[in-house]
Write an enzyme that holds these catalytic residues in place. Sequence first.
Site, PDB file in Angstrom:
ATOM      1  CB  SER A   7      69.141  21.594  38.058  1.00 38.47           C
ATOM      2  OG  SER A   7      68.591  20.499  37.933  1.00 38.47           O
ATOM      3  CG  MET A  12      66.735  11.596  36.223  1.00 31.28           C
ATOM      4  SD  MET A  12      66.901  11.609  37.962  1.00 31.28           S
ATOM      5  CE  MET A  12      67.878  13.272  38.084  1.00 31.28           C
ATOM      6  CG  HIS A  43      72.502  15.462  32.853  1.00 33.00           C
ATOM      7  ND1 HIS A  43      72.706  15.617  34.254  1.00 33.00           N
ATOM      8  CD2 HIS A  43      73.380  14.444  32.497  1.00 33.00           C
ATOM      9  CE1 HIS A  43      73.361  14.589  34.546  1.00 33.00           C
ATOM     10  NE2 HIS A  43      73.527  13.780  33.672  1.00 33.00           N
ATOM     11  CG  MET A  49      71.363  11.336  34.317  1.00 31.18           C
ATOM     12  SD  MET A  49      71.041  12.066  35.748  1.00 31.18           S
ATOM     13  CE  MET A  49      70.193  13.520  35.335  1.00 31.18           C
ATOM     14  N   GLY A  75      71.034  11.134  40.114  1.00 29.48           N
ATOM     15  CA  GLY A  75      69.614  10.755  40.347  1.00 29.48           C
ATOM     16  C   GLY A  75      69.060  11.668  41.212  1.00 29.48           C
ATOM     17  N   GLY A 120      70.367  17.821  45.727  1.00 26.63           N
ATOM     18  CA  GLY A 120      70.643  18.080  47.074  1.00 26.63           C
ATOM     19  C   GLY A 120      71.909  17.291  47.835  1.00 26.63           C
ATOM     20  CG  ASP A 147      74.466  18.046  37.168  1.00 23.09           C
ATOM     21  OD1 ASP A 147      74.238  18.311  38.343  1.00 23.09           O
ATOM     22  OD2 ASP A 147      73.760  17.405  36.240  1.00 23.09           O
ATOM     23  N   GLY A 148      76.131  19.103  40.510  1.00 22.25           N
ATOM     24  CA  GLY A 148      76.049  18.445  41.608  1.00 22.25           C
ATOM     25  C   GLY A 148      76.632  19.003  43.008  1.00 22.25           C
ATOM     26  N   GLY A 149      75.936  19.285  43.821  1.00 21.50           N
ATOM     27  CA  GLY A 149      76.455  20.030  44.999  1.00 21.50           C
ATOM     28  C   GLY A 149      76.951  21.298  45.034  1.00 21.50           C
TER      29      GLY A 149
HETATM   30  C1  DX5 Z   1      71.703  14.875  39.406  1.00 20.39           C
HETATM   31  C2  DX5 Z   1      71.076  15.957  38.648  1.00 20.39           C
HETATM   32  C3  DX5 Z   1      71.613  17.384  39.015  1.00 20.39           C
HETATM   33  C4  DX5 Z   1      70.857  17.809  40.134  1.00 20.39           C
HETATM   34  C5  DX5 Z   1      71.845  18.862  40.858  1.00 20.39           C
HETATM   35  O1  DX5 Z   1      71.258  13.671  39.108  1.00 20.39           O
HETATM   36  O2  DX5 Z   1      71.893  15.759  37.415  1.00 20.39           O
HETATM   37  O3  DX5 Z   1      71.687  18.278  37.888  1.00 20.39           O
HETATM   38  O4  DX5 Z   1      69.647  18.555  40.146  1.00 20.39           O
HETATM   39  O5  DX5 Z   1      71.331  19.224  41.890  1.00 20.39           O
HETATM   40  P1  DX5 Z   1      71.844  20.017  43.049  1.00 20.39           P
HETATM   41  O6  DX5 Z   1      72.610  21.204  42.603  1.00 20.39           O
HETATM   42  O7  DX5 Z   1      70.841  20.212  44.252  1.00 20.39           O
HETATM   43  O8  DX5 Z   1      73.069  19.069  43.738  1.00 20.39           O
HETATM   44 ZN    ZN Z   2      72.271  17.137  35.538  1.00 20.60          ZN
END
Ligand code: DX5
Ligand code: ZN
Length: 212
Positions: A6, A35, A64, A66, A143, A146, A174-176
Amino acid sequence: MIIAPSVLSLHYDDTQQQIRELNESGAQWMHFDVMDGHFVRNLTFGPDILKAFCRISPLLKDVHLMVDDPVFFADVFMDAGADLITFHYEALQTEEQMHSLIAHIHERGKKAGISVKPATPVSVLEPFIAEADLVLIMSVEPGFGGQAFMPAALDKISAVRKMAEGKELLIEVDGGINAETGKACREAGCDVLVAGSYVFKKDIKEAVSSLV
Ligand code: DX5
Ligand code: ZN
Protein backbone atom coordinates in the site's frame (compact mmCIF):
# COMPACT_ATOMS: atom_id res chain seq x y z
CA MET A 1 0.09 -15.33 -2.73
CA ILE A 2 -0.28 -11.94 -4.38
CA ILE A 3 1.35 -9.11 -2.42
CA ALA A 4 -0.13 -5.64 -2.78
CA PRO A 5 2.02 -3.06 -1.00
CA SER A 6 0.00 0.00 0.00
CA VAL A 7 1.59 3.24 -1.19
CA LEU A 8 -0.18 5.00 1.67
CA SER A 9 2.94 4.12 3.67
CA LEU A 10 5.52 5.29 1.10
CA HIS A 11 8.04 7.83 2.32
CA TYR A 12 7.08 10.64 -0.02
CA ASP A 13 10.42 12.38 0.21
CA ASP A 14 11.96 9.49 -1.73
CA THR A 15 9.19 8.19 -3.97
CA GLN A 16 11.16 7.30 -7.11
CA GLN A 17 13.74 5.15 -5.31
CA GLN A 18 11.12 3.28 -3.29
CA ILE A 19 8.99 2.61 -6.36
CA ARG A 20 12.06 1.26 -8.14
CA GLU A 21 12.65 -1.11 -5.21
CA LEU A 22 8.98 -2.03 -5.17
CA ASN A 23 9.04 -2.86 -8.90
CA GLU A 24 11.84 -5.35 -8.28
CA SER A 25 10.52 -6.75 -5.00
CA GLY A 26 8.34 -9.57 -6.33
CA ALA A 27 5.09 -7.77 -5.47
CA GLN A 28 2.59 -8.05 -8.31
CA TRP A 29 0.12 -5.35 -7.31
CA MET A 30 0.27 -1.78 -6.03
CA HIS A 31 -2.51 -0.96 -3.53
CA PHE A 32 -3.72 2.63 -3.85
CA ASP A 33 -5.93 3.92 -1.01
CA VAL A 34 -8.28 6.72 -2.00
CA MET A 35 -9.87 8.57 0.95
CA ASP A 36 -12.16 11.58 0.64
CA GLY A 37 -12.26 12.90 4.23
CA HIS A 38 -15.95 11.91 4.52
CA PHE A 39 -16.24 8.14 4.26
CA VAL A 40 -13.13 8.05 6.46
CA ARG A 41 -11.51 10.92 8.36
CA ASN A 42 -8.41 11.11 6.24
CA LEU A 43 -7.48 12.48 2.82
CA THR A 44 -5.14 10.84 0.37
CA PHE A 45 -4.58 10.81 -3.36
CA GLY A 46 -6.25 12.17 -6.45
CA PRO A 47 -6.09 10.70 -9.97
CA ASP A 48 -2.96 12.59 -11.07
CA ILE A 49 -0.92 10.71 -8.49
CA LEU A 50 -2.21 7.41 -9.86
CA LYS A 51 -1.28 8.52 -13.39
CA ALA A 52 2.25 9.23 -12.18
CA PHE A 53 2.52 5.80 -10.53
CA CYS A 54 1.33 4.21 -13.79
CA ARG A 55 4.23 5.91 -15.57
CA ILE A 56 6.87 4.65 -13.14
CA SER A 57 5.53 1.21 -12.20
CA PRO A 58 4.18 -1.73 -14.23
CA LEU A 59 2.48 -3.31 -11.18
CA LEU A 60 -1.27 -3.89 -11.37
CA LYS A 61 -3.03 -0.83 -9.93
CA ASP A 62 -5.38 -1.99 -7.18
CA VAL A 63 -7.52 1.01 -6.23
CA HIS A 64 -9.37 0.89 -2.90
CA LEU A 65 -12.06 3.58 -2.82
CA MET A 66 -12.87 4.77 0.69
CA VAL A 67 -15.19 7.51 -0.52
CA ASP A 68 -18.86 8.45 -0.16
CA ASP A 69 -19.41 8.47 -3.92
CA PRO A 70 -17.73 5.41 -5.45
CA VAL A 71 -19.95 5.62 -8.56
CA PHE A 72 -18.39 8.97 -9.49
CA PHE A 73 -14.84 8.13 -8.43
CA ALA A 74 -14.71 4.69 -10.10
CA ASP A 75 -14.66 6.42 -13.50
CA VAL A 76 -12.18 9.06 -12.35
CA PHE A 77 -9.68 6.38 -11.27
CA MET A 78 -10.35 4.04 -14.22
CA ASP A 79 -9.56 7.01 -16.48
CA ALA A 80 -6.34 7.48 -14.50
CA GLY A 81 -5.17 3.87 -15.02
CA ALA A 82 -6.77 1.66 -12.34
CA ASP A 83 -6.87 -2.04 -13.27
CA LEU A 84 -9.05 -3.04 -10.36
CA ILE A 85 -11.58 -0.91 -8.50
CA THR A 86 -12.79 -1.94 -5.05
CA PHE A 87 -15.64 0.00 -3.48
CA HIS A 88 -17.20 -0.28 -0.02
CA TYR A 89 -20.50 -2.03 0.59
CA GLU A 90 -21.20 0.64 3.26
CA ALA A 91 -20.87 3.51 0.78
CA LEU A 92 -23.89 2.60 -1.35
CA GLN A 93 -27.52 2.42 -0.31
CA THR A 94 -29.03 -0.31 -2.46
CA GLU A 95 -27.98 -3.67 -3.87
CA GLU A 96 -29.10 -2.45 -7.26
CA GLN A 97 -26.51 0.36 -7.14
CA MET A 98 -23.82 -2.18 -6.27
CA HIS A 99 -24.77 -4.58 -9.06
CA SER A 100 -24.79 -1.75 -11.55
CA LEU A 101 -21.41 -0.38 -10.39
CA ILE A 102 -19.84 -3.85 -10.77
CA ALA A 103 -21.39 -4.14 -14.25
CA HIS A 104 -20.13 -0.67 -15.20
CA ILE A 105 -16.55 -1.48 -14.09
CA HIS A 106 -16.71 -4.69 -16.15
CA GLU A 107 -18.04 -2.83 -19.19
CA ARG A 108 -14.91 -0.70 -19.04
CA GLY A 109 -12.78 -3.85 -19.09
CA LYS A 110 -11.60 -3.57 -15.47
CA LYS A 111 -11.88 -5.88 -12.46
CA ALA A 112 -14.37 -5.12 -9.68
CA GLY A 113 -14.02 -5.69 -5.95
CA ILE A 114 -16.31 -5.10 -3.00
CA SER A 115 -15.15 -4.46 0.55
CA VAL A 116 -16.58 -4.63 4.05
CA LYS A 117 -15.49 -2.75 7.17
CA PRO A 118 -14.81 -4.73 10.37
CA ALA A 119 -18.35 -4.19 11.71
CA THR A 120 -20.13 -5.41 8.57
CA PRO A 121 -20.87 -9.15 8.37
CA VAL A 122 -19.71 -10.91 5.20
CA SER A 123 -23.18 -12.41 4.70
CA VAL A 124 -24.17 -9.11 3.01
CA LEU A 125 -21.77 -10.00 0.18
CA GLU A 126 -23.61 -13.16 -0.87
CA PRO A 127 -25.57 -11.46 -3.71
CA PHE A 128 -22.31 -10.19 -5.29
CA ILE A 129 -20.10 -13.27 -5.06
CA ALA A 130 -21.09 -14.52 -8.52
CA GLU A 131 -20.21 -11.30 -10.33
CA ALA A 132 -17.40 -9.66 -8.32
CA ASP A 133 -13.77 -10.51 -9.08
CA LEU A 134 -12.59 -9.82 -5.55
CA VAL A 135 -13.76 -9.41 -1.98
CA LEU A 136 -11.67 -7.18 0.30
CA ILE A 137 -11.90 -7.91 4.01
CA MET A 138 -10.82 -4.97 6.16
CA SER A 139 -8.80 -6.21 9.12
CA VAL A 140 -8.56 -2.69 10.60
CA GLU A 141 -10.96 0.25 10.66
CA PRO A 142 -10.32 1.95 7.29
CA GLY A 143 -8.65 5.36 7.33
CA PHE A 144 -5.09 4.96 8.56
CA GLY A 145 -2.07 2.74 8.16
CA GLY A 146 -0.15 1.25 11.08
CA GLN A 147 -3.08 -0.22 13.07
CA ALA A 148 -3.18 -3.68 14.69
CA PHE A 149 -4.70 -6.63 12.80
CA MET A 150 -8.16 -7.67 14.03
CA PRO A 151 -8.22 -11.49 14.27
CA ALA A 152 -11.97 -11.58 13.52
CA ALA A 153 -10.97 -11.02 9.89
CA LEU A 154 -9.74 -14.64 9.74
CA ASP A 155 -13.23 -16.10 10.20
CA LYS A 156 -14.53 -13.67 7.60
CA ILE A 157 -11.94 -14.88 5.08
CA SER A 158 -12.92 -18.53 5.70
CA ALA A 159 -16.62 -17.67 5.42
CA VAL A 160 -16.15 -15.92 2.08
CA ARG A 161 -13.98 -18.80 0.80
CA LYS A 162 -16.84 -21.17 1.61
CA MET A 163 -19.42 -18.85 0.03
CA ALA A 164 -17.33 -18.70 -3.14
CA GLU A 165 -16.80 -22.45 -3.48
CA GLY A 166 -16.61 -23.42 -7.15
CA LYS A 167 -16.33 -19.80 -8.24
CA GLU A 168 -13.35 -17.76 -9.24
CA LEU A 169 -13.03 -15.10 -6.60
CA LEU A 170 -9.98 -13.46 -5.10
CA ILE A 171 -10.03 -12.73 -1.38
CA GLU A 172 -7.89 -9.80 -0.28
CA VAL A 173 -7.17 -8.67 3.27
CA ASP A 174 -6.11 -5.15 4.26
CA GLY A 175 -4.73 -3.79 7.54
CA GLY A 176 -2.11 -4.85 10.07
CA ILE A 177 -0.44 -7.41 7.80
CA ASN A 178 3.04 -8.68 8.69
CA ALA A 179 4.73 -12.08 8.31
CA GLU A 180 2.74 -13.57 11.18
CA THR A 181 -0.74 -12.20 10.42
CA GLY A 182 -0.11 -12.77 6.71
CA LYS A 183 0.51 -16.46 7.37
CA ALA A 184 -2.73 -16.73 9.35
CA CYS A 185 -4.62 -15.08 6.47
CA ARG A 186 -3.08 -17.49 3.97
CA GLU A 187 -4.20 -20.45 6.11
CA ALA A 188 -7.71 -18.99 6.28
CA GLY A 189 -7.90 -18.94 2.46
CA CYS A 190 -6.73 -15.48 1.44
CA ASP A 191 -5.20 -14.79 -2.03
CA VAL A 192 -4.00 -11.17 -1.79
CA LEU A 193 -2.24 -9.47 1.12
CA VAL A 194 -2.22 -5.68 1.35
CA ALA A 195 0.65 -4.41 3.49
CA GLY A 196 1.65 -0.80 4.09
CA SER A 197 3.81 -0.02 7.10
CA TYR A 198 5.31 -3.52 7.24
CA VAL A 199 6.69 -3.18 3.70
CA PHE A 200 7.86 0.43 3.74
CA LYS A 201 9.28 0.59 7.26
CA LYS A 202 11.98 -1.93 6.46
CA ASP A 203 13.79 -3.33 3.45
CA ILE A 204 11.05 -3.51 0.80
CA LYS A 205 12.31 -6.64 -0.96
CA GLU A 206 12.89 -8.51 2.30
CA ALA A 207 9.47 -7.59 3.62
CA VAL A 208 7.70 -8.67 0.42
CA SER A 209 9.63 -12.00 0.34
CA SER A 210 8.59 -12.72 3.92
CA LEU A 211 4.92 -12.44 2.91
CA VAL A 212 4.92 -14.43 -0.37
C1 DX5 B 1 -6.37 1.50 5.66
C2 DX5 B 1 -5.84 1.18 4.28
C3 DX5 B 1 -4.73 0.18 4.23
C4 DX5 B 1 -3.48 0.56 4.92
C5 DX5 B 1 -2.81 -0.66 5.43
O1 DX5 B 1 -7.53 2.26 5.51
O2 DX5 B 1 -6.88 0.66 3.49
O3 DX5 B 1 -4.44 -0.16 2.88
O4 DX5 B 1 -2.60 1.26 4.09
O5 DX5 B 1 -1.76 -0.24 6.18
P1 DX5 B 1 -0.99 -1.16 7.22
O6 DX5 B 1 -0.42 -2.30 6.45
O7 DX5 B 1 0.03 -0.23 7.77
O8 DX5 B 1 -2.00 -1.60 8.24
ZN1 ZN C 1 -6.64 -0.29 1.40
